[in-house]
Write an enzyme that holds these catalytic residues in place. Structure first.
Site, PDB file in Angstrom:
ATOM      1  N   GLY B  47      26.152 -14.856  -1.732  1.00  0.00           N
ATOM      2  CA  GLY B  47      25.361 -16.016  -1.350  1.00  0.00           C
ATOM      3  C   GLY B  47      25.370 -17.042  -2.470  1.00  0.00           C
ATOM      4  O   GLY B  47      24.937 -18.172  -2.291  1.00  0.00           O
ATOM      5  N   GLY B  49      27.956 -18.387  -3.784  1.00  0.00           N
ATOM      6  CA  GLY B  49      28.966 -19.405  -3.547  1.00  0.00           C
ATOM      7  C   GLY B  49      30.301 -19.106  -4.205  1.00  0.00           C
ATOM      8  O   GLY B  49      31.078 -20.024  -4.470  1.00  0.00           O
ATOM      9  N   ALA B  87      26.758  -9.922 -13.940  1.00  0.00           N
ATOM     10  CA  ALA B  87      26.932 -10.335 -15.340  1.00  0.00           C
ATOM     11  C   ALA B  87      27.376 -11.799 -15.472  1.00  0.00           C
ATOM     12  O   ALA B  87      28.066 -12.148 -16.432  1.00  0.00           O
ATOM     13  CB  ALA B  87      27.908  -9.414 -16.073  1.00  0.00           C
ATOM     14  N   SER B  88      26.981 -12.638 -14.536  1.00  0.00           N
ATOM     15  CA  SER B  88      27.324 -14.071 -14.578  1.00  0.00           C
ATOM     16  C   SER B  88      28.820 -14.271 -14.806  1.00  0.00           C
ATOM     17  O   SER B  88      29.245 -15.163 -15.530  1.00  0.00           O
ATOM     18  CB  SER B  88      26.538 -14.779 -15.696  1.00  0.00           C
ATOM     19  OG  SER B  88      25.166 -14.673 -15.471  1.00  0.00           O
ATOM     20  N   ARG B  89      29.641 -13.420 -14.161  1.00  0.00           N
ATOM     21  CA  ARG B  89      31.058 -13.415 -14.483  1.00  0.00           C
ATOM     22  C   ARG B  89      31.936 -14.060 -13.420  1.00  0.00           C
ATOM     23  O   ARG B  89      33.118 -14.307 -13.659  1.00  0.00           O
ATOM     24  CB  ARG B  89      31.533 -11.976 -14.732  1.00  0.00           C
ATOM     25  CG  ARG B  89      31.366 -11.025 -13.529  1.00  0.00           C
ATOM     26  CD  ARG B  89      31.749  -9.600 -13.887  1.00  0.00           C
ATOM     27  NE  ARG B  89      33.132  -9.483 -14.343  1.00  0.00           N
ATOM     28  CZ  ARG B  89      34.195  -9.527 -13.545  1.00  0.00           C
ATOM     29  NH1 ARG B  89      34.033  -9.696 -12.243  1.00  0.00           N
ATOM     30  NH2 ARG B  89      35.400  -9.412 -14.027  1.00  0.00           N
ATOM     31  N   LYS B 288      31.086 -22.266 -17.300  1.00  0.00           N
ATOM     32  CA  LYS B 288      30.462 -21.042 -17.802  1.00  0.00           C
ATOM     33  C   LYS B 288      29.873 -20.285 -16.596  1.00  0.00           C
ATOM     34  O   LYS B 288      30.537 -19.437 -16.038  1.00  0.00           O
ATOM     35  CB  LYS B 288      29.397 -21.370 -18.840  1.00  0.00           C
ATOM     36  CG  LYS B 288      29.973 -22.029 -20.104  1.00  0.00           C
ATOM     37  CD  LYS B 288      28.888 -22.513 -21.056  1.00  0.00           C
ATOM     38  CE  LYS B 288      29.512 -23.189 -22.282  1.00  0.00           C
ATOM     39  NZ  LYS B 288      28.467 -23.793 -23.146  1.00  0.00           N
ATOM     40  N   GLY B 291      24.471 -18.277 -13.119  1.00  0.00           N
ATOM     41  CA  GLY B 291      23.941 -17.249 -12.216  1.00  0.00           C
ATOM     42  C   GLY B 291      22.673 -16.553 -12.641  1.00  0.00           C
ATOM     43  O   GLY B 291      21.659 -16.619 -11.962  1.00  0.00           O
ATOM     44  N   GLU B 292      22.708 -15.825 -13.746  1.00  0.00           N
ATOM     45  CA  GLU B 292      21.578 -14.958 -14.069  1.00  0.00           C
ATOM     46  C   GLU B 292      20.497 -15.657 -14.882  1.00  0.00           C
ATOM     47  O   GLU B 292      19.323 -15.344 -14.783  1.00  0.00           O
ATOM     48  CB  GLU B 292      22.060 -13.764 -14.895  1.00  0.00           C
ATOM     49  CG  GLU B 292      22.932 -12.802 -14.158  1.00  0.00           C
ATOM     50  CD  GLU B 292      23.419 -11.747 -15.117  1.00  0.00           C
ATOM     51  OE1 GLU B 292      22.820 -10.675 -15.138  1.00  0.00           O
ATOM     52  OE2 GLU B 292      24.388 -11.985 -15.851  1.00  0.00           O
TER      53      GLU B 292
END
Lengths: 531, 341
Positions: B47, B49, B87-89, B288, B291-292
């Site tokens: 969700g 994106g 992990a915001s990856r 970068k 996300g988290e």
């Protein structure tokens, strides 16, 4: 609501792009707004069977006996799945990257270590039939003393929670019960500090609370393969974990994910797929295993509750000269991913500030509660809460504006971080300045002119910046090393004692070793992770 | 008995990708015979994106309109390995893998176009609207569609590319913790304004103002949805949620959303967000990832705002009315702490 400050760092960007930077409508928008995006549970199959799990009512108990004879005769029951049916019952998630020992059974056989631990599965023609059969299973337990507090769990004589780690702590590098971070000499610096501030913080566990609970459906395919529809956040991670537990080659599994109804870290643990696949293999029919909301709330892994002690040594001019952190991650009864978060937490200390003397010990502790797992900001959220409350208290203690106090201590390009890598590409100061301006938070001129860029100059404002307050020299000067990582074949810059050489990554899609013992290599995850 | 207002701040950074690296992602990009591209991944769109971000990165790299790219993902038979969506990856790792794959596909596309136009591939450029043209001579052009047809049926070329992105795994020194945890960091500052009722202990978040530096915003709308949603999650974590209300006592856990306390629509406050872009040297177009991190600054900013409002420190989350009332009682009532200025 949202606005860009394109003027800042403009000289570092090429904004001459066509598609990147555009507010393009998402590819899956039509499906989402018309309710046709496929979730794992939108797939329909004739003769679908349902798996439900008997869970421990005790936080810590020895299982004396299990009598499932009445349940086996109950209407609609197709099969009972016991611990002995699971080919590789003991697993740890990060065995996929060679980190940690197998410590968690798919189904408990002798001891239950948290309330809600799975003991036995029943597959039936309906969820109701499965639940009614579960009620007929008789288990007798000998209750054992339980421990719920991380610091209590570390005291001598505390109940031992996890048989693989009997001292209630994860083992790092084969010799330590915690992850260390050492930079400069914090104790010597505290002796020189004007103010020493020692505080305790307690993070609360929280639920991921996804709209879609964890679940999966396994459908036997032709030619001995299985199609698995799943809510996982990590397709191959779940596939390889399932292949290991079922002791089958990974290419017998065809995982289909799709739209996930909320993850936030709670759908990495592969909580339903292995047993769902096992049930489908044992019966030869499609099987669904989905968590009820109650299971998701209480037995689906939550964010853990970290306890963090922070001690700062502060000078009257606002400089923080030392920071000491002692943090305990409550992993619950098994490791899952908390061992990883501990190292990530250590890497994050002392926060986005340049502090010349830093000392930290971070523990992964086992207690008799539902195993914790990853959640948005894993390893960092609790630490940020502790450090940023601590920053506020520090500013109050010396009578400085809390935002100016942060800007003064903020890390800048070229500063050395506590994990001994040079800071680059920093932007904390600019964020503080821009937010302050928007919120009408008064900042003095010199703080409005500071910059993250080399030398602390005021690059984006064009004005001359005052020299930054000098930071005290670390009592033992750490060796300065390049930020860039050495190439995989080169030896590490500073050879850590007793560490295996850095290995070159093997080519992707290496064939599975087929081993089912311990922590086998898997085709889709490569490289070795140091223990 | 009164309501007190206060403001609190937090500044944070956040590492992008799995700690220590060692978390690869792969991508395959290929054209169909009429010049429409497919990106094959196994990454999961939660969700957030993922599909849109990788689609825009692919289109930009190929030099074709975004409508001509479709992202097919989450199938282990067709998508190559991805470590996972955590992990915001996603933007950084998967975006880079897609960029590598798209560059390889673009090179074949330009070669095929050069052969059709009988020029050197280095003299060609894409117009981003579906055509390839000679630099400085846009009338000498060919459509991507015609290039794909020629490559497939006449030249025998596959317009496709493979990509992988891997930050090599870092060692950790057991004695000092020396390590390379991440290659880039996102940054944020958040200011929260709250109102605390000293009779009921209730906290109302009135307003948030934040600045996020996230490298490059690939899609501003998706950035906004993350930052707004994340701030609500952080606010809820700070003031409402927990499955163990008296942790470490495990009792009294909620069983459903009737018992699990969360804010409702009426508790959501206005939030002004500013976005800064300092490109990461190793990010796709400098990106970068937001996300988290966006839940993180809210927790301490709210706690600090509560202190600014009534002068009590609640060091144990969540900051419930019960904890505030107990702290106020211990303190002998609300008091606004003296500010530096």
């Amino acid at each position: 609501m949202l606005e860009f400050r394109k003027d800042i760092f403009a000289d570092e960007r090429d904004d001459n792009l066509k598609e990147v930077g555009q507010p393009t409508q998402r590819q899956d928008m039509l499906g989402h707004v018309t309710g046709t995006s496929p979730y794992y549970d939108d797939h329909r199959f004739a003769n679908l069977l349902h798996l439900k799990i008997l869970r421990s009512p005790h936080a810590h108990a020895r299982i004396r006996s299990i009598d499932d004879s009445a349940a086996a005769r109950a209407p609609g029951v197709k099969r009972i799945i016991r611990a002995a049916d699971v080919p590789v019952n003991l697993n740890t998630l990060l065995s996929l990257i060679q980190f940690g020992k197998d410590d968690e059974p798919s189904l408990a056989s002798d001891v239950v270590r948290y309330k809600g631990e799975p003991i036995l599965g029943i597959v039936a023609t309906s969820e109701r039939a499965a639940l009614e059969a579960l009620a007929l299973v008789k288990v007798s337990y000998d209750q054992l003393p339980a421990v719920f507090d991380v610091e209590e769990a570390l005291k001598p004589g505390a109940p031992s929670v996890n048989a693989t780690y009997p001292k209630n702590t994860f083992e790092y590098y084969g010799k330590y019960d915690h992850q260390k971070l050492r930079y400069g000499d914090a104790d010597a610096a505290f002796a020189q500090a004007d103010i020493v501030l020692d505080e305790r913080y307690q993070m609360s566990p929280i639920e991921h609370a996804p709209t879609e609970t964890n679940g999966s459906i396994t459908v036997p395919d032709t030619n001995g393969r299985y199609i698995v529809y799943t809510s996982t956040q990590a397709l191959f991670f779940s596939l390889d974990t399932s292949a290991k537990i079922n002791a089958i080659p990974s290419n017998q599994l065809h995982f289909i994910g799709g739209t996930v109804g909320g993850g936030f870290g709670g759908k990495v643990d592969t909580m339903t797929e292995p047993l769902c696949i096992l049930a489908a293999r044992l019966i030869g029919a499609p099987v669904r295993y989905r968590f009820s909301r109650h299971e998701e709330m209480q037995f689906g892994s939550p964010r853990g509750g970290e306890r963090i002690y922070v001690k700062d040594g502060i000078m009257k001019d606002g400089r923080i000269i030392a920071r000491k952190v002692r943090a305990y991650f409550d992993s619950g009864a098994y490791t899952r991913l908390s061992s990883y978060a501990v190292v990530k937490c250590a890497a994050h200390i002392p926060g986005p500030y340049t502090i010349p003397n830093v000392h930290a010990d971070v523990f992964c502790v086992f207690t008799n509660r539902t195993p914790a797992t990853a959640m948005r900001g894993f390893g960092v959220t609790a630490l940020d809460f502790a450090l940023e409350c601590q920053m506020d208290k520090g500013a109050t203690a010396i009578g400085m504006d809390p935002l100016e106090y942060r800007i003064l201590n903020a890390y800048r390009d070229g500063d050395m971080k506590a994990h001994r890598r040079e800071a680059k590409n920093c932007a904390l100061i600019e964020c503080a300045q821009v937010a302050a301006e928007k919120a009408n938070w008064p900042l003095r001129d010199e703080f409005r002119k500071m910059s993250s860029r080399q030398g602390g100059g005021a690059a984006h404002t064009g004005g001359a910046a005052p020299a930054r307050a000098p930071t005290s020299t670390p009592t033992s000067t750490p060796q300065r090393v390049a930020y860039e990582r050495p190439t995989p074949s080169a030896p590490p810059h500073i050879a850590p004692p007793a560490s295996p050489p850095r290995s070159a990554p093997p080519p992707p899609a290496a064939p599975s070793s087929g081993s089912t013992h311990g922590a086998p290599r898997f085709s889709s995850v490569f490289g070795t992770r140091r223990r | 008995m009164a309501k007190h207002r206060g403001r609190g701040v937090a500044t944070i950074n956040y590492p992008i990708g799995m700690n220590l690296g060692g978390d690869p992602s792969q991508a395959l990009v290929h054209s169909n015979p009429t010049g429409k591209f497919t990106v094959a991944l196994s990454s999961i769109d939660l969700g957030q994106g993922m599909k849109s971000v990788t689609r825009q990165i692919c289109a930009e790299t190929l030099g074709v309109p975004v409508e001509d790219v479709y992202v097919d993902t989450a199938d282990s038979d067709t998508g190559p390995h991805c470590m996972g969506s955590f992990a915001s990856r996603g933007t950084h790792r998967v975006g880079n893998a897609v960029m590598v794959a798209a560059r390889e596909a673009r090179a074949v596309m330009m070669e095929a176009a050069a052969e059709e136009l009988e020029v050197d591939p280095a003299d060609l450029e894409t117009d981003g609207r579906g055509s390839i043209q000679v630099k400085g001579a846009p009338h000498r052009s060919i459509s991507v569609r015609d290039v794909a047809i020629a490559a497939q049926f006449r030249q025998g070329k596959t317009i496709s590319g493979r990509g992988i992105f891997l930050v090599p795994l870092s060692d950790v020194d057991p004695e000092t913790g020396e390590m390379s945890p991440a290659t880039c960091y996102a940054h944020a500052c958040l200011i929260a304004e709250v109102e605390v009722d000293d009779e009921t202990g209730e906290v109302t978040v009135l307003k948030m103002t934040s600045a996020y530096e996230i490298g490059r915003a690939i899609n501003p709308k998706l950035v906004e949805q993350q930052l707004v949603g994340g701030s609500w999650m952080g606010m809820s974590h700070a003031l409402y949620e927990t499955p163990e209300p008296y942790y470490p006592d495990p009792r009294d856990g909620p069983r459903d959303f009737n018992e699990y306390l969360m804010p409702g629509p009426g508790d959501i406050c206005p939030h002004d967000i500013l976005v800064l872009e300092r490109p990461a040297p190793d990010g796709p177009f400098g990106a970068k990832g937001p996300g988290e991190m966006c839940a993180n600054p809210v927790l301490p900013a709210v706690a600090n705002a509560v202190f600014a409002a009534v002068g009590v420190r609640v060091n144990d989350l969540p900051i419930t009315p019960e904890k505030i009332l107990r702290a106020l009682k211990a303190r002998g009532g609300a008091a606004t702490p003296a500010r530096a200025r």
